[in-house]
Write a protein that holds these residues in place. Structure first.
Motif, PDB file in Angstrom:
ATOM      1  N   PHE A   3       0.800  -1.119  -0.010  1.00 33.74           N
ATOM      2  CA  PHE A   3      -0.049  -0.117  -0.126  1.00 33.74           C
ATOM      3  C   PHE A   3       0.949   1.189  -0.135  1.00 33.74           C
ATOM      4  O   PHE A   3       2.198   0.955  -0.029  1.00 33.74           O
ATOM      5  N   ASP A   4       0.407   2.132   0.106  1.00 34.67           N
ATOM      6  CA  ASP A   4       1.167   3.749   0.014  1.00 34.67           C
ATOM      7  C   ASP A   4       1.812   3.861   1.397  1.00 34.67           C
ATOM      8  O   ASP A   4       1.338   3.128   2.270  1.00 34.67           O
ATOM      9  N   TRP A   5       2.705   4.721   1.197  1.00 26.50           N
ATOM     10  CA  TRP A   5       3.561   5.219   2.407  1.00 26.50           C
ATOM     11  C   TRP A   5       4.301   4.015   3.386  1.00 26.50           C
ATOM     12  O   TRP A   5       4.544   4.009   4.378  1.00 26.50           O
ATOM     13  N   LYS A  22      10.980   5.636   6.566  1.00 16.42           N
ATOM     14  CA  LYS A  22      11.142   6.577   5.839  1.00 16.42           C
ATOM     15  C   LYS A  22      10.193   7.050   4.974  1.00 16.42           C
ATOM     16  O   LYS A  22       9.644   8.228   4.656  1.00 16.42           O
ATOM     17  N   GLU A  23       9.399   5.985   4.113  1.00 14.70           N
ATOM     18  CA  GLU A  23       8.160   6.196   3.628  1.00 14.70           C
ATOM     19  C   GLU A  23       7.170   6.510   4.439  1.00 14.70           C
ATOM     20  O   GLU A  23       6.215   7.481   4.157  1.00 14.70           O
ATOM     21  N   TYR A  24       6.883   5.843   5.501  1.00 17.62           N
ATOM     22  CA  TYR A  24       5.735   6.198   6.410  1.00 17.62           C
ATOM     23  C   TYR A  24       5.840   7.731   6.899  1.00 17.62           C
ATOM     24  O   TYR A  24       4.859   8.277   7.304  1.00 17.62           O
ATOM     25  N   LEU A  25       6.918   8.106   7.324  1.00 14.29           N
ATOM     26  CA  LEU A  25       7.246   9.413   7.741  1.00 14.29           C
ATOM     27  C   LEU A  25       6.458  10.439   6.598  1.00 14.29           C
ATOM     28  O   LEU A  25       6.348  11.618   6.929  1.00 14.29           O
ATOM     29  N   LYS A  26       6.457  10.060   5.503  1.00 13.94           N
ATOM     30  CA  LYS A  26       6.148  11.374   4.389  1.00 13.94           C
ATOM     31  C   LYS A  26       4.613  11.115   4.299  1.00 13.94           C
ATOM     32  O   LYS A  26       3.973  12.171   4.014  1.00 13.94           O
ATOM     33  N   LYS A  27       3.879  10.336   5.174  1.00 10.59           N
ATOM     34  CA  LYS A  27       2.521  10.245   5.314  1.00 10.59           C
ATOM     35  C   LYS A  27       1.929  11.445   6.112  1.00 10.59           C
ATOM     36  O   LYS A  27       2.412  11.823   7.073  1.00 10.59           O
ATOM     37  N   LYS A  28       1.046  12.246   5.534  1.00  6.55           N
ATOM     38  CA  LYS A  28       0.478  13.373   6.177  1.00  6.55           C
ATOM     39  C   LYS A  28      -0.313  12.938   7.570  1.00  6.55           C
ATOM     40  O   LYS A  28      -1.034  11.902   7.176  1.00  6.55           O
ATOM     41  N   ASN A  29      -0.310  13.673   8.461  1.00  8.84           N
ATOM     42  CA  ASN A  29      -0.816  13.253   9.649  1.00  8.84           C
ATOM     43  C   ASN A  29      -0.642  11.783  10.102  1.00  8.84           C
ATOM     44  O   ASN A  29      -1.223  11.076  10.631  1.00  8.84           O
ATOM     45  N   TYR A  86       2.824  11.030  18.700  1.00  5.91           N
ATOM     46  CA  TYR A  86       1.962  10.217  20.143  1.00  5.91           C
ATOM     47  C   TYR A  86       2.233   9.159  20.342  1.00  5.91           C
ATOM     48  O   TYR A  86       1.693   8.513  21.319  1.00  5.91           O
ATOM     49  N   LEU A  87       3.232   8.323  19.727  1.00  7.23           N
ATOM     50  CA  LEU A  87       3.500   7.227  20.163  1.00  7.23           C
ATOM     51  C   LEU A  87       4.574   7.291  21.335  1.00  7.23           C
ATOM     52  O   LEU A  87       5.213   8.247  21.686  1.00  7.23           O
ATOM     53  N   ASN A  88       4.599   5.963  22.111  1.00  5.72           N
ATOM     54  CA  ASN A  88       5.642   6.322  23.202  1.00  5.72           C
ATOM     55  C   ASN A  88       7.034   6.107  23.023  1.00  5.72           C
ATOM     56  O   ASN A  88       7.232   6.192  21.778  1.00  5.72           O
TER      57      ASN A  88
END
Length: 337
Positions: free
Chosen positions: A47-49, A135-142, A147-149
């Motif tokens: 999937f994306d991100w 690195k890909e997931y960090l490009k995801k908006k919002n 908020y993670l520990n």
């Protein structure tokens, strides 16, 4: 040995060993094999991100060891075993750990490390890996990773000092139910893709929540910790010792210190049975041993295992073993003579 972190290449390299067939439909790649090595299906969809799913149903005829060794940082893997168990270790210096059924597992190996998965023969395994390329997931908006520990935040931010990381958390049938729904998605085309993606993100959210509760020392009503599992294991001996006496959920709850709800959950996780179903099975197994190894009458056996009437005992014995208790004993005597 697998030398890639990309799903399509992973399946191609797996197929060199498993000698199956690769197919692609609706953006999903599937590896299916059925030969002397064993049989199974491995499917992947991206999937994306940087989010992807690697879903496996495996049953090997021999010990199988699968090695992953890459030169890049591996994705964070959120692992859930819905059937069976297998072993895992990182690098050759570590001991193997068991990845167990219904347990929430997170793996984040260090760069250049070697991951080893070992599968025993004759055991069906159902496991899915939700894989996230940081690195890909960090490009995801919002993406809201702030908020993670602290532990998970450092993993998502790709901080090398956090590696390697392994989490073996609580046991959850609620996550298992969602994974089952993921397996049972029968739609096609865009509806199937959207359904899988939505279910995948729901499972991921539940796994993140479990990790948070594990780290803060709290557990959800629908999850079990390792200590809960040990308590339920110990109840088996307690039930056998009291097999002639009334055994209820309330009595077992008082003995173990677990709530009735958690007790029922634990028996489902460990034995795939409710408390009452498990107690009844034990009574039947013990009564069968009495029929085989003693001269006690059926009425005496009914009393010894705490069943309320001889007619009820005959009914459930026949349902379980396909023969009445008296006929079962006669068959044993005929076979011995």
């Amino acid at each position: 040995m697998i030398r890639s972190t990309k799903e399509e290449t992973i399946l191609e390299q797996l197929n060199l060993c498993l000698q199956g067939n690769l197919n692609e439909e609706w953006g999903e790649r599937t590896l299916e094999f059925n030969n002397a090595i064993g049989k199974g299906i491995v499917r992947s969809i991206s999937f994306d991100w940087g989010v992807s799913l690697l879903d496996c149903t495996l049953n090997f005829n021999e010990d199988v060891k699968i090695l992953f060794k890459t030169s890049t940082i591996s994705p964070i893997e959120f692992v859930f075993v819905s059937k069976g168990s297998f072993k895992y270790k990182e690098d050759d210096t570590e001991e193997y750990i068991d990845l167990e059924q219904y347990q929430n597992i997170i793996i984040a190996p260090k760069r250049y490390s070697k991951k080893t998965f070992v599968f025993s023969p004759g055991r069906e395994i159902k496991v899915n890996f939700i894989r996230i390329v940081r690195k890909e997931y960090l490009k995801k908006k919002n993406n809201n990773i702030t908020y993670l520990n602290e532990i998970l935040l450092s993993l998502f931010e790709d901080e090398g000092s956090s590696f390697p990381y392994k989490h073996k958390g609580n046991y959850s049938l609620k996550i298992a139910d969602e994974v089952k729904a993921l397996h049972n998605s029968y739609e096609s085309g865009v509806i199937r893709t959207l359904s899988l993606e939505g279910r995948l993100y729901l499972i991921l959210a539940m796994q993140l929540m479990e990790h948070h509760n594990f780290e803060t020392g709290s557990t959800l009503p629908e999850s079990l910790c390792k200590e809960d599992i040990k308590k339920i294991h110990r109840l088996s001996d307690f039930i056998v010792d009291r097999i002639a006496s009334p055994i209820s959920v309330r009595i077992l709850s008082q003995e173990s210190g677990l709530s009735p709800k958690k007790l029922q959950l634990g028996f489902q996780v460990l034995y795939s049975k409710s408390v009452n179903e498990y107690v009844r099975q034990l009574k039947l197994e013990i009564s069968r041993d009495y029929l085989s190894n003693t001269d006690l009458s059926v009425s005496e056996i009914v009393y010894a295992v705490g069943i309320r009437s001889r007619s009820y005992f005959s009914k459930i014995f026949s349902e379980a073993y396909g023969v009445l208790p008296t006929e079962y004993r006669k068959q044993l005597k005929r076979s011995k003579s």
